[in-house]
Design an enzyme around this catalytic site. Structure first.
Site, PDB file in Angstrom:
ATOM      1  N   LYS A   1      -9.378  -3.449  -5.956  1.00  0.00           N
ATOM      2  CA  LYS A   1      -9.862  -2.071  -6.125  1.00  0.00           C
ATOM      3  C   LYS A   1      -8.680  -1.144  -6.377  1.00  0.00           C
ATOM      4  CE  LYS A   1     -12.926  -3.367  -2.609  1.00  0.00           C
ATOM      5  NZ  LYS A   1     -13.008  -3.435  -1.164  1.00  0.00           N
TER       6      LYS A   1
ATOM      7  N   LYS B   1      -3.728  -9.781  -9.536  1.00  0.00           N
ATOM      8  CA  LYS B   1      -4.842 -10.048  -8.621  1.00  0.00           C
ATOM      9  C   LYS B   1      -5.917  -8.974  -8.800  1.00  0.00           C
ATOM     10  CE  LYS B   1      -5.038  -8.451  -4.448  1.00  0.00           C
ATOM     11  NZ  LYS B   1      -4.991  -8.086  -3.034  1.00  0.00           N
TER      12      LYS B   1
ATOM     13  N   LYS C   1       0.835  -1.209   0.000  1.00  0.00           N
ATOM     14  CA  LYS C   1       0.000   0.000   0.000  1.00  0.00           C
ATOM     15  C   LYS C   1       0.869   1.257   0.000  1.00  0.00           C
ATOM     16  CE  LYS C   1      -4.142  -2.017   2.016  1.00  0.00           C
ATOM     17  NZ  LYS C   1      -4.780  -2.374   3.272  1.00  0.00           N
TER      18      LYS C   1
HETATM   19  P1  TYM Z   1     -11.000  -6.873   1.548  1.00  0.00           P
HETATM   20  O1  TYM Z   1     -12.121  -5.949   1.837  1.00  0.00           O
HETATM   21  O2  TYM Z   1      -9.825  -6.360   0.806  1.00  0.00           O
HETATM   22  O3  TYM Z   1     -11.528  -8.116   0.762  1.00  0.00           O
HETATM   23  C1  TYM Z   1     -12.621  -8.899   1.221  1.00  0.00           C
HETATM   24  C2  TYM Z   1     -12.371 -10.367   0.917  1.00  0.00           C
HETATM   25  O4  TYM Z   1     -12.220 -10.573  -0.487  1.00  0.00           O
HETATM   26  C3  TYM Z   1     -11.021 -11.298  -0.738  1.00  0.00           C
HETATM   27  N1  TYM Z   1     -10.455 -10.907  -2.032  1.00  0.00           N
HETATM   28  C4  TYM Z   1     -10.115 -11.774  -2.994  1.00  0.00           C
HETATM   29  N2  TYM Z   1     -10.194 -13.123  -3.060  1.00  0.00           N
HETATM   30  C5  TYM Z   1      -9.767 -13.709  -4.206  1.00  0.00           C
HETATM   31  N3  TYM Z   1      -9.290 -13.024  -5.276  1.00  0.00           N
HETATM   32  C6  TYM Z   1      -9.199 -11.675  -5.260  1.00  0.00           C
HETATM   33  N4  TYM Z   1      -8.743 -11.015  -6.325  1.00  0.00           N
HETATM   34  C7  TYM Z   1      -9.608 -10.989  -4.077  1.00  0.00           C
HETATM   35  N5  TYM Z   1      -9.663  -9.678  -3.706  1.00  0.00           N
HETATM   36  C8  TYM Z   1     -10.174  -9.648  -2.457  1.00  0.00           C
HETATM   37  C9  TYM Z   1     -10.094 -10.916   0.417  1.00  0.00           C
HETATM   38  O5  TYM Z   1      -9.064 -11.857   0.599  1.00  0.00           O
HETATM   39  C10 TYM Z   1     -11.066 -10.869   1.570  1.00  0.00           C
HETATM   40  O6  TYM Z   1     -11.281 -12.141   2.119  1.00  0.00           O
HETATM   41  N6  TYM Z   1      -8.546  -7.104   5.867  1.00  0.00           N
HETATM   42  C11 TYM Z   1      -9.685  -7.626   5.175  1.00  0.00           C
HETATM   43  C12 TYM Z   1     -11.000  -7.348   5.880  1.00  0.00           C
HETATM   44  C13 TYM Z   1     -11.062  -7.794   7.312  1.00  0.00           C
HETATM   45  C14 TYM Z   1     -11.226  -9.128   7.764  1.00  0.00           C
HETATM   46  C15 TYM Z   1     -11.284  -9.035   9.186  1.00  0.00           C
HETATM   47  C16 TYM Z   1     -11.294 -10.355   7.127  1.00  0.00           C
HETATM   48  C17 TYM Z   1     -11.038  -6.984   8.403  1.00  0.00           C
HETATM   49  N7  TYM Z   1     -11.191  -7.740   9.536  1.00  0.00           N
HETATM   50  C18 TYM Z   1     -11.447 -10.170   9.970  1.00  0.00           C
HETATM   51  C19 TYM Z   1     -11.453 -11.489   7.918  1.00  0.00           C
HETATM   52  C20 TYM Z   1     -11.513 -11.395   9.323  1.00  0.00           C
HETATM   53  C21 TYM Z   1      -9.757  -6.957   3.806  1.00  0.00           C
HETATM   54  O7  TYM Z   1      -9.214  -5.909   3.599  1.00  0.00           O
HETATM   55  O8  TYM Z   1     -10.518  -7.580   2.915  1.00  0.00           O
END
Ligand code: TYM
Length: 321
Positions: free
Chosen positions: A192, A189, A110
């Protein structure tokens, strides 16, 4: 089994989010104690626009409901409605080695992309650990990009248990190899922050434009191609029926796969796959007050559980006198 996962409301949710996490969570609804939440406190590390964050939160909640999450069958809430998570974050911070956070790829990526390296961004994995440990989750379904953050949560749970006595369940990651990393339009990957996504609720011309922009190589129609390294095929396989997938794989291997035709077919498949959800989302967004009511009700139930864990933690560390 207690299964938990969260998602950031920092932009339009995309098919990587859907296959990496949302679909899996919805699939667990009948069998597990399910905890799902919208992580607005995490999104604050990148979104500093009041309206965008507030609207993003309502939309992410509506997206999940539209895709089939039933708030009667799970706990579904907005992270900041349970402020106990911030206190647990602080307590865990006092046990978190700097080196553990310095090694996190997501932080390094990031800042490489120009996001300002705030303390919140650095401490992001500690808040995520608190999210998980507060509810004593056993399994956490995520995409591969979150694997390291889950390791941080496990490390902190273990460290706390060693120092203060058995308190936290050690969570297991739930990563499905088939959908661990959904590729984006450019083959990286889908994310966003790479501006390479296919948003779940896009339709019509805008969706078609995205699909047509999926990058492919210059191999001729009749030449054999490798489906495993083709970005278009890797997205197509998520939506096609097994029999159609076998046919198209055969065209790749033996010649006859025309990228343009496959893209048009993919456009139809995606439009149809999410058609019912798209209609439900419109209904939900017509009454945001109702979405808010559902989320507040979920937060009340989640909070009751959070308070129980936090009471135990306060007692363990000596914040009781
Ligand atoms: P976030 O909001 O970036 O993404 C949400 C979920 O989507 C998955 N993901 C993907 N999986 C496969 N291929 C992709 N291209 C792809 N892009 C996103 C992410 O792996 C995620 O599972 N830090 C986390 C949010 C969070 C969280 C938590 C998750 C906060 N607290 C507690 C689990 C438990 C995040 O930024 O996800």
């Amino acid at each position: 089994m207690r299964i938990l996962s969260g998602i950031q409301p920092s932009g339009k949710l995309h098919i990587g989010n859907y296959f990496g996490m949302m679909k899996t969570m919805i699939g667990h609804m009948e069998r597990a104690q399910l905890y799902v939440f919208i992580v607005d406190l995490h999104a604050l590390t990148s979104v500093h626009d009041r309206d965008r964050l507030a609207q993003g939160t309502i939309e992410a909640a509506a997206d999940f409901l539209a895709l089939g999450l039933d708030p009667e069958k799970c706990l579904f809430w907005v992270q900041s409605d349970v402020p106990e998570v911030c206190e647990l974050t602080w307590i865990l911070s006092t046990l978190t080695p700097m080196g553990l956070l310095e090694r996190c790829h997501s932080y390094k990526d990031k800042i490489a992309k120009g996001i300002s390296p705030s303390h919140g961004l650095f401490a992001y994995p500690v808040l995520m650990a608190a999210d998980i440990l507060l509810y004593q989750a056993e399994q956490v379904p995520v995409g591969k990009d979150q694997k390291q953050h889950l390791e941080v949560a496990r490390d902190l749970a273990q460290k706390f248990n060693n120092e203060y006595g058995e308190t936290f369940v050690i969570p297991e990651p739930g990563i499905d190899e088939q959908t661990a990393t959904v590729p984006g339009l450019d083959g990286q990957k889908m994310s966003k922050s790479y501006d390479n996504t296919i948003p779940i609720f896009l339709d019509g011309k805008a969706l078609k434009k995205k699909i047509m922009a999926i990058q492919t190589d210059a191999t001729g129609v009749d030449e054999p191609k490798n489906p495993n390294t083709c970005n278009l095929f890797q997205i197509f396989r998520l939506f096609a029926s097994p029999s159609r997938l076998a046919e198209v794989r055969d065209l790749y291997l033996h010649g006859g796969a025309a990228y343009g035709h496959i893209k048009l077919e993919l456009f139809e498949l995606i439009s149809e796959h999410f058609a019912a959800a798209r209609a439900r989302k419109e209904e939900l967004l017509a009454d945001p007050g109702e979405v808010r009511r559902i989320m507040k009700q979920g937060a009340e139930k989640a909070r009751a559980q959070a308070v129980t864990t936090l009471d135990l933690v306060r007692d363990r560390v000596g914040l009781r006198y």
